[in-house]
Write a protein that holds these residues in place. Structure first.
Motif, PDB file in Angstrom:
ATOM      1  N   THR A 112      28.732 -22.373  58.668  1.00  0.00           N
ATOM      2  CA  THR A 112      28.574 -21.481  57.514  1.00  0.00           C
ATOM      3  C   THR A 112      27.086 -21.185  57.379  1.00  0.00           C
ATOM      4  O   THR A 112      26.253 -21.982  57.796  1.00  0.00           O
ATOM      5  CB  THR A 112      29.070 -22.116  56.195  1.00  0.00           C
ATOM      6  N   ASN A 113      26.771 -20.027  56.814  1.00  0.00           N
ATOM      7  CA  ASN A 113      25.384 -19.789  56.414  1.00  0.00           C
ATOM      8  C   ASN A 113      25.057 -20.819  55.342  1.00  0.00           C
ATOM      9  O   ASN A 113      25.944 -21.301  54.644  1.00  0.00           O
ATOM     10  CB  ASN A 113      25.212 -18.378  55.829  1.00  0.00           C
ATOM     11  N   CYS A 114      23.788 -21.136  55.200  1.00  0.00           N
ATOM     12  CA  CYS A 114      23.450 -22.133  54.170  1.00  0.00           C
ATOM     13  C   CYS A 114      21.970 -22.061  53.822  1.00  0.00           C
ATOM     14  O   CYS A 114      21.120 -22.053  54.710  1.00  0.00           O
ATOM     15  CB  CYS A 114      23.796 -23.535  54.663  1.00  0.00           C
ATOM     16  N   ALA A 115      21.681 -22.001  52.529  1.00  0.00           N
ATOM     17  CA  ALA A 115      20.299 -22.095  52.049  1.00  0.00           C
ATOM     18  C   ALA A 115      20.303 -22.812  50.709  1.00  0.00           C
ATOM     19  O   ALA A 115      21.289 -22.761  49.972  1.00  0.00           O
ATOM     20  CB  ALA A 115      19.687 -20.705  51.884  1.00  0.00           C
ATOM     21  N   ASP A 116      19.210 -23.507  50.430  1.00  0.00           N
ATOM     22  CA  ASP A 116      19.008 -24.113  49.114  1.00  0.00           C
ATOM     23  C   ASP A 116      20.146 -25.020  48.668  1.00  0.00           C
ATOM     24  O   ASP A 116      20.583 -24.969  47.516  1.00  0.00           O
ATOM     25  CB  ASP A 116      18.773 -23.020  48.068  1.00  0.00           C
ATOM     26  N   ASN A 117      20.598 -25.859  49.573  1.00  0.00           N
ATOM     27  CA  ASN A 117      21.578 -26.884  49.207  1.00  0.00           C
ATOM     28  C   ASN A 117      20.839 -28.006  48.463  1.00  0.00           C
ATOM     29  O   ASN A 117      19.619 -27.959  48.304  1.00  0.00           O
ATOM     30  CB  ASN A 117      22.219 -27.404  50.511  1.00  0.00           C
ATOM     31  N   GLY A 118      21.547 -28.998  48.042  1.00  0.00           N
ATOM     32  CA  GLY A 118      20.879 -30.085  47.334  1.00  0.00           C
ATOM     33  C   GLY A 118      21.761 -31.301  47.202  1.00  0.00           C
ATOM     34  O   GLY A 118      22.897 -31.300  47.685  1.00  0.00           O
ATOM     35  N   ARG A 119      21.221 -32.330  46.554  1.00  0.00           N
ATOM     36  CA  ARG A 119      21.991 -33.573  46.380  1.00  0.00           C
ATOM     37  C   ARG A 119      22.869 -33.474  45.144  1.00  0.00           C
ATOM     38  O   ARG A 119      22.694 -32.583  44.315  1.00  0.00           O
ATOM     39  CB  ARG A 119      21.028 -34.766  46.305  1.00  0.00           C
ATOM     40  N   THR A 120      23.785 -34.413  44.997  1.00  0.00           N
ATOM     41  CA  THR A 120      24.754 -34.288  43.901  1.00  0.00           C
ATOM     42  C   THR A 120      24.089 -34.315  42.521  1.00  0.00           C
ATOM     43  O   THR A 120      24.531 -33.614  41.614  1.00  0.00           O
ATOM     44  CB  THR A 120      25.824 -35.394  43.961  1.00  0.00           C
ATOM     45  N   ASP A 121      23.031 -35.111  42.372  1.00  0.00           N
ATOM     46  CA  ASP A 121      22.395 -35.147  41.044  1.00  0.00           C
ATOM     47  C   ASP A 121      21.788 -33.788  40.687  1.00  0.00           C
ATOM     48  O   ASP A 121      21.723 -33.405  39.511  1.00  0.00           O
ATOM     49  CB  ASP A 121      21.356 -36.280  40.924  1.00  0.00           C
ATOM     50  N   GLY A 122      21.370 -33.046  41.708  1.00  0.00           N
ATOM     51  CA  GLY A 122      20.846 -31.699  41.473  1.00  0.00           C
ATOM     52  C   GLY A 122      21.938 -30.747  41.020  1.00  0.00           C
ATOM     53  O   GLY A 122      21.716 -29.860  40.190  1.00  0.00           O
ATOM     54  N   PHE A 123      23.149 -30.923  41.575  1.00  0.00           N
ATOM     55  CA  PHE A 123      24.285 -30.097  41.140  1.00  0.00           C
ATOM     56  C   PHE A 123      24.528 -30.321  39.643  1.00  0.00           C
ATOM     57  O   PHE A 123      24.680 -29.369  38.866  1.00  0.00           O
ATOM     58  CB  PHE A 123      25.539 -30.468  41.948  1.00  0.00           C
ATOM     59  N   TYR A 124      24.528 -31.590  39.254  1.00  0.00           N
ATOM     60  CA  TYR A 124      24.773 -31.880  37.834  1.00  0.00           C
ATOM     61  C   TYR A 124      23.635 -31.314  36.973  1.00  0.00           C
ATOM     62  O   TYR A 124      23.876 -30.764  35.908  1.00  0.00           O
ATOM     63  CB  TYR A 124      24.918 -33.387  37.608  1.00  0.00           C
ATOM     64  N   LYS A 125      22.410 -31.454  37.461  1.00  0.00           N
ATOM     65  CA  LYS A 125      21.284 -30.915  36.691  1.00  0.00           C
ATOM     66  C   LYS A 125      21.455 -29.401  36.519  1.00  0.00           C
ATOM     67  O   LYS A 125      21.254 -28.854  35.428  1.00  0.00           O
ATOM     68  CB  LYS A 125      19.952 -31.206  37.396  1.00  0.00           C
ATOM     69  N   PHE A 126      21.838 -28.746  37.599  1.00  0.00           N
ATOM     70  CA  PHE A 126      21.967 -27.297  37.526  1.00  0.00           C
ATOM     71  C   PHE A 126      23.043 -26.881  36.514  1.00  0.00           C
ATOM     72  O   PHE A 126      22.795 -26.075  35.624  1.00  0.00           O
ATOM     73  CB  PHE A 126      22.271 -26.686  38.905  1.00  0.00           C
ATOM     74  N   VAL A 127      24.233 -27.451  36.660  1.00  0.00           N
ATOM     75  CA  VAL A 127      25.316 -26.988  35.772  1.00  0.00           C
ATOM     76  C   VAL A 127      25.050 -27.382  34.315  1.00  0.00           C
ATOM     77  O   VAL A 127      25.402 -26.638  33.398  1.00  0.00           O
ATOM     78  CB  VAL A 127      26.726 -27.454  36.221  1.00  0.00           C
ATOM     79  N   ASN A 128      24.401 -28.514  34.110  1.00  0.00           N
ATOM     80  CA  ASN A 128      24.084 -28.911  32.734  1.00  0.00           C
ATOM     81  C   ASN A 128      23.141 -27.917  32.064  1.00  0.00           C
ATOM     82  O   ASN A 128      23.199 -27.705  30.857  1.00  0.00           O
ATOM     83  CB  ASN A 128      23.434 -30.306  32.710  1.00  0.00           C
ATOM     84  N   ASN A 129      22.260 -27.320  32.867  1.00  0.00           N
ATOM     85  CA  ASN A 129      21.301 -26.364  32.310  1.00  0.00           C
ATOM     86  C   ASN A 129      21.831 -24.936  32.263  1.00  0.00           C
ATOM     87  O   ASN A 129      21.353 -24.119  31.497  1.00  0.00           O
ATOM     88  CB  ASN A 129      20.012 -26.378  33.134  1.00  0.00           C
ATOM     89  N   ALA A 130      22.817 -24.644  33.140  1.00  0.00           N
ATOM     90  CA  ALA A 130      23.247 -23.249  33.270  1.00  0.00           C
ATOM     91  C   ALA A 130      24.327 -22.875  32.265  1.00  0.00           C
ATOM     92  O   ALA A 130      24.418 -21.722  31.848  1.00  0.00           O
ATOM     93  CB  ALA A 130      23.735 -22.992  34.695  1.00  0.00           C
ATOM     94  N   THR A 131      25.169 -23.827  31.881  1.00  0.00           N
ATOM     95  CA  THR A 131      26.330 -23.473  31.062  1.00  0.00           C
ATOM     96  C   THR A 131      26.608 -24.561  30.026  1.00  0.00           C
ATOM     97  O   THR A 131      26.185 -25.712  30.196  1.00  0.00           O
ATOM     98  CB  THR A 131      27.592 -23.290  31.957  1.00  0.00           C
ATOM     99  N   ASP A 132      27.319 -24.185  28.972  1.00  0.00           N
ATOM    100  CA  ASP A 132      27.680 -25.231  28.015  1.00  0.00           C
ATOM    101  C   ASP A 132      29.024 -25.873  28.370  1.00  0.00           C
ATOM    102  O   ASP A 132      29.561 -26.678  27.623  1.00  0.00           O
ATOM    103  CB  ASP A 132      27.669 -24.696  26.573  1.00  0.00           C
TER     104      ASP A 132
END
Ligand code: FAD
Ligand code: SF4
Ligand code: SF4
Length: 533
Positions: free
Chosen positions: A303-323
């Motif tokens: 698959t194409n892939c850019a800007d992946n991250g670790r699981t804690d980053g996923f949680y950080k992102f969704v916590n900041n992006a949506t309620d």
């Protein structure tokens, strides 16, 4: 012109800055990262000391395999298969060629990986294949520049850096003199006529895997399923049945240690033909060790892939992006300048990039490995599926929308041919001019990296308005894919030079990436100057 006016206009000056910071993630699945404690301008000398760790790992006979490492349990059920190298010249200094000869001990939980903070968790070091880490890891020694040497071995030719191949990698049907006319045979848009339910897009990846198993082209498929604790976390799986493959539909939005599954493959003598599904950095390592695996056939569906991250980053992102962070299954940064959060009930929340809290998200989301990556296009896979160069139409739901397909060699052609009757194929298109966007994005992004970005995201209605304008004036289709690729290449060039140091950067960065950077240097050395800031 419009872009410059837009970006530089008085009212939008500050906002435009933020816009561009966020545009950088267009077409990237930001997926996770670990929290970076590394301040800008810090040079890691630690990367040069990986030999010590490797020596320790390979020689430590007192180290027992951790309980989660399945090698010993498989050994007790099946006779370990002694696979010998058949067709290759070793580049390894130690060159242990069978699983039994390898003394390398997999990394134990809590131990540091050889590439340290730049490890992309590809899984190689979770097996005895760690013996080859020095010669295989995409973040050690020659790092990503391994791709250039391997292209010849895998595809029978190197990319032609005078054509689109410079950016898109080796194309199967390209004419070496002028691939712009012929690349449409190797790069095209496709969608399943009958989409695979619950797939990420229309399910081309799942369909190829299913068909390869049904036709017995392969004995099994390496794919990514869901973790037990949270189904959104990746857990690599060895799939022997259609049910196994269907269970792996959809992207789990973080780094996945896919190669650890080879511990199981190596100890099962029934497995001779394998389909591997994975992102570029893991494919680099796989291609380096392929010769030692003793398989009859290895097919790679990237698959194409850019800007992946670790699981804690996923949680950080969704916590900041949506309620509703617990409702988010995954998200993708789309060419309509919005991040699409897919919710558990199948609905989408679409947030304009410009309305995200950019400053908060500028660290701890993207992994350090992904800031050192020069393989967005998965250059060593046989066949690649993504969305980076699609002509995105926001009125079409993702699960009905054409995907972006790249065929790199005969194996890749054979793979896509297996499902061609189920596909609706259209030629790729391109329009607009990426260049002014790329440079502005790099500058704005780098300002944020240096701690000089805007504090807050724009109000939603302003964000939507900016996204609408950019959709009208920005690059589209293949040009958009190349915009995203150029931006990531330059951003990562700056990162690697600052963090690895100039000498290591020279070794790590492929020459095709350097050629792209030079295109943006201009008369004034615009890119190099940023290294002095
Ligand atoms: P499906 O048929 O749903 O199959 C998805 C496959 O992805 C499964 O077979 C599974 O094995 C695999 N997978 C799931 N999670 C992971 C994981 N964490 N790591 C590796 N493999 C996994 N395309 C772009 O154009 N730009 C991007 O920036 C981009 N980033 C991506 C990042 C990741 C981590 C992944 C996995 C994919 C990314 N893609 C990107 C590709 C895109 O999101 C889709 O995967 C692709 O279009 C295939 O869609 P599909 O419907 O055919 O997939
Ligand atoms: Fe090992 Fe892979 Fe990490 Fe490199 S990226 S250190 S090969 S697990
Ligand atoms: Fe690997 Fe590059 Fe994807 Fe990061 S961005 S996971 S380094 S392929």
């Amino acid at each position: 012109m419009c872009v410059c006016v837009f970006v530089r206009g008085a009212y939008f000056m500050r906002l435009g800055c933020e816009v561009l910071i966020n545009i950088r993630r267009v077409n990237s699945s930001i997926y996770v990262s670990h929290t970076s404690t590394q301040p800008p301008h810090t040079t890691h000398t630690s990367l040069n000391k990986y030999d010590d760790i490797i020596m320790h790992l390979s020689s430590s006979s007192s180290v027992t395999s951790p309980s989660w490492f399945s090698l010993s349990s498989f050994s007790s059920k099946t006779t370990p298969r002694t696979r010998t190298r058949t067709n290759a010249t070793s580049t390894s200094s130690s060159s242990p060629s069978t699983i039994n000869e390898r003394k390398g001990q997999p990394i134990k939980p809590g131990q540091s990986y050889p590439a340290k903070e730049h490890c992309s968790n590809c899984g190689l070091c979770d097996t005895s294949l760690i013996s080859y880490v020095k010669d295989a890891c995409a973040f050690l020694g020659p790092g990503m520049s391994r791709i250039e040497k391997l292209e010849e071995k895998v595809h029978g030719k190197r990319r032609n850096t005078e054509t689109d191949e410079l950016r898109l990698g080796v194309l199967f049907n390209s004419d070496t003199k002028d691939n712009t006319n012929n690349s449409s045979q190797s790069i095209f848009y496709a969608k399943k006529k009958q989409p695979v339910e619950k797939a990420q897009w229309t399910g081309i990846v799942t369909s190829v895997a299913l068909e390869m198993l049904r036709t017995k082209t392969v004995d099994c498929v390496v794919a990514v399923g869901s973790g037990e604790a949270d189904a959104r976390n990746p857990e690599p799986k060895l799939c022997f049945t259609e049910e196994d493959i269907l269970a792996c539909r959809g992207v789990k939005p973080s780094l996945s240690p896919n190669l650890k599954v080879f511990a199981e493959i190596e100890t099962n003598p029934e497995i001779k033909n394998v389909l591997y599904i994975g992102v570029g950095c893991s494919v680099v390592a796989l291609r380096e060790v392929e010769q030692y695996l003793g398989l009859d056939n290895l097919y790679v569906l990237g698959t194409n892939c850019a800007d992946n991250g670790r699981t804690d980053g996923f949680y950080k992102f969704v916590n900041n992006a949506t309620d509703k962070p617990d409702e988010v299954l995954h998200y993708e940064f789309m060419p309509d300048y919005k991040v699409h959060l897919k919710m558990r009930d199948g609905s989408y929340e679409k947030i304009p990039y410009f309305s995200l809290p950019a400053k908060e998200l500028s660290s701890g989301v993207i992994a350090e490995s992904c800031k050192s990556c020069f393989d967005y296009v998965n250059g060593l896979a046989d066949l690649v599926v993504g969305y980076m160069g699609v002509d995105y139409d926001e009125s079409i739901p993702m699960n009905l929308h054409p995907q972006y397909v790249t065929v790199r060699n005969e194996r890749g052609q054979k793979m896509i041919d297996l499902i061609k009757n189920d596909l609706q194929i259209t030629p790729s298109t391109t329009r607009g001019d990426r260049k002014p966007f790329v440079l502005q994005t790099v500058i704005s992004d780098d300002e944020a990296y240096l701690g000089r970005g805007p504090e807050k995201g724009a109000p939603r209605f302003v964000g939507n308005l900016i996204a609408w304008v950019l959709n009208k004036v920005g690059p589209k289709g293949k040009e958009f894919g190349m915009y995203s690729l150029d931006y990531h290449t330059i951003r990562n060039y700056l990162y690697v030079n600052r963090i690895y140091g100039k000498e290591r950067a020279k070794e790590h960065i492929p020459s095709y990436a350097m050629k792209i950077v030079k295109e943006y240097e201009g008369k004034n050395g615009d890119i190099s100057k940023r290294l002095e800031l």
